[in-house]
Design a protein around this motif. Structure first.
Motif, mmCIF file in Angstrom:
data_model
loop_
_atom_site.group_PDB
_atom_site.id
_atom_site.type_symbol
_atom_site.label_atom_id
_atom_site.label_comp_id
_atom_site.label_asym_id
_atom_site.label_seq_id
_atom_site.Cartn_x
_atom_site.Cartn_y
_atom_site.Cartn_z
ATOM 1 N N THR A 15 0.837 -1.199 0.000
ATOM 2 C CA THR A 15 0.000 0.000 0.000
ATOM 3 C C THR A 15 0.868 1.245 0.000
ATOM 4 N N PRO A 16 0.352 2.351 -0.543
ATOM 5 C CA PRO A 16 1.146 3.593 -0.549
ATOM 6 C C PRO A 16 1.414 4.128 0.847
ATOM 7 N N GLU A 17 0.524 3.862 1.778
ATOM 8 C CA GLU A 17 0.701 4.387 3.141
ATOM 9 C C GLU A 17 2.018 3.913 3.754
ATOM 10 N N GLU A 18 2.467 2.709 3.384
ATOM 11 C CA GLU A 18 3.694 2.155 3.954
ATOM 12 C C GLU A 18 4.930 2.937 3.528
ATOM 13 N N LYS A 19 4.847 3.654 2.418
ATOM 14 C CA LYS A 19 6.021 4.335 1.873
ATOM 15 C C LYS A 19 5.872 5.848 1.799
ATOM 16 N N LEU A 20 4.784 6.381 2.345
ATOM 17 C CA LEU A 20 4.541 7.823 2.229
ATOM 18 C C LEU A 20 5.676 8.655 2.814
ATOM 19 N N ASP A 21 6.168 8.274 3.967
ATOM 20 C CA ASP A 21 7.217 9.077 4.611
ATOM 21 C C ASP A 21 8.484 9.089 3.767
ATOM 22 N N ASP A 22 8.877 7.926 3.273
ATOM 23 C CA ASP A 22 10.097 7.847 2.468
ATOM 24 C C ASP A 22 9.962 8.640 1.173
ATOM 25 N N LEU A 23 8.836 8.480 0.490
ATOM 26 C CA LEU A 23 8.623 9.177 -0.775
ATOM 27 C C LEU A 23 8.496 10.687 -0.560
ATOM 28 N N SER A 24 7.862 11.079 0.539
ATOM 29 C CA SER A 24 7.715 12.503 0.847
ATOM 30 C C SER A 24 9.071 13.154 1.113
ATOM 31 N N ALA A 25 9.976 12.414 1.744
ATOM 32 C CA ALA A 25 11.313 12.961 2.014
ATOM 33 C C ALA A 25 12.053 13.234 0.701
ATOM 34 N N GLY A 26 11.908 12.347 -0.274
ATOM 35 C CA GLY A 26 12.537 12.580 -1.567
ATOM 36 C C GLY A 26 11.952 13.776 -2.282
ATOM 37 N N LEU A 27 10.652 13.954 -2.169
ATOM 38 C CA LEU A 27 9.979 15.091 -2.790
ATOM 39 C C LEU A 27 10.343 16.405 -2.112
ATOM 40 N N ASP A 28 10.437 16.393 -0.801
ATOM 41 C CA ASP A 28 10.658 17.625 -0.033
ATOM 42 C C ASP A 28 11.928 18.337 -0.469
ATOM 43 N N ALA A 29 12.928 17.574 -0.847
ATOM 44 C CA ALA A 29 14.211 18.174 -1.252
ATOM 45 C C ALA A 29 14.098 18.935 -2.568
ATOM 46 N N CYS A 30 13.005 18.731 -3.309
ATOM 47 C CA CYS A 30 12.827 19.371 -4.621
ATOM 48 C C CYS A 30 11.886 20.574 -4.571
ATOM 49 N N LEU A 31 11.395 20.911 -3.406
ATOM 50 C CA LEU A 31 10.393 21.973 -3.301
ATOM 51 C C LEU A 31 11.025 23.322 -3.023
ATOM 52 N N PRO A 32 10.356 24.410 -3.447
ATOM 53 C CA PRO A 32 9.149 24.426 -4.287
ATOM 54 C C PRO A 32 9.451 23.977 -5.714
#
Length: 223
Positions: free
Chosen positions: A106-123
């Motif tokens: 499920t996506p919920e299991e990986k949300l934190d990891d995937l969000s950390a990768g995204l956060d480095a690209c924001l905005p």
């Protein structure tokens, strides 16, 4: 919202690819890296075909999806598979892919990891979105289980399940989409143009695309 109408889809795809490339280049003038978020599905493929061959510093560009179906890349429903075959090729093969999928039930299991990768690209530097005839954008669907969270929450990524969607989805939140420096929506056909017009008179809960229309450029061709 700004609406740009094109005489045909081929011209729209070519001009939009040039515009996205120009905005990426502009972002790279003042930043070490630039970030580009794009949709999956059938509509953006020709844009990718044009964009991937444009000469820019792709090794300084982070590319990601605006949303993904929770399926592995081996599935023909994988948007990541589309990116690898039509955007991350030619000159754009040097870009860095920021994943929105990982190997889990499920996506919920990986949300934190995937969000950390995204956060480095924001905005985000540039976002290209699509829109469905039901007025959804990314995987922010009317009637979805976490619609309010995706529209109004502070999380970067939201796991979504929606009527008519055969698998779970993961989507950038409205907060992330609206924080981008440049935002575009590409639509084709009379049905989607009518849906766009309708969305402007509805709430974001009824028409999620309306949550991202402010200061957004919509690109439309009839066929």
């Amino acid at each position: 919202m700004e609406l740009i109408e094109y005489p045909d889809t081929e011209m729209m795809m070519m001009r939009l690819a040039d515009l996205l490339a120009s905005q990426i280049k502009q972002a790279l003038l003042t930043n070490d890296r630039a970030s580009l978020a794009v949709p999956g599905g059938t509509t953006p493929g020709p844009i990718f075909d044009n964009l991937c061959s444009i000469d820019l510093d792709w090794d300084r560009v982070d590319v990601m999806l605006t949303d993904e179906r929770w399926v592995p890349e081996s599935s023909d429903r994988s948007n990541t598979r589309l990116l690898r075959s039509r955007l991350l090729v030619d000159r754009a093969a040097a870009a860095r892919l920021i994943p929105l999928y990982a190997d889990a039930a499920t996506p919920e299991e990986k949300l934190d990891d995937l969000s950390a990768g995204l956060d480095a690209c924001l905005p985000l530097s540039v976002v290209l979105l699509g829109m469905g005839a039901d007025m959804h954008t990314a995987s922010i669907f009317p009637g979805a289980d976490r619609l309010d969270h995706a529209l109004n929450g502070d999380d970067l990524l939201v796991a979504m399940r929606a009527p008519g969607a055969p698998e779970p989805r993961i989507t950038l939140s409205a907060k992330v989409l609206n924080g981008a420096f440049n935002r575009h929506i590409v639509i084709i056909g009379a049905e989607k143009r009518a849906a766009l017009d309708k969305a402007q008179g509805l709430s974001a809960e009824e028409a999620p695309v309306s949550a991202v229309l402010k200061d957004c450029t919509v690109h439309w061709a009839e066929a």
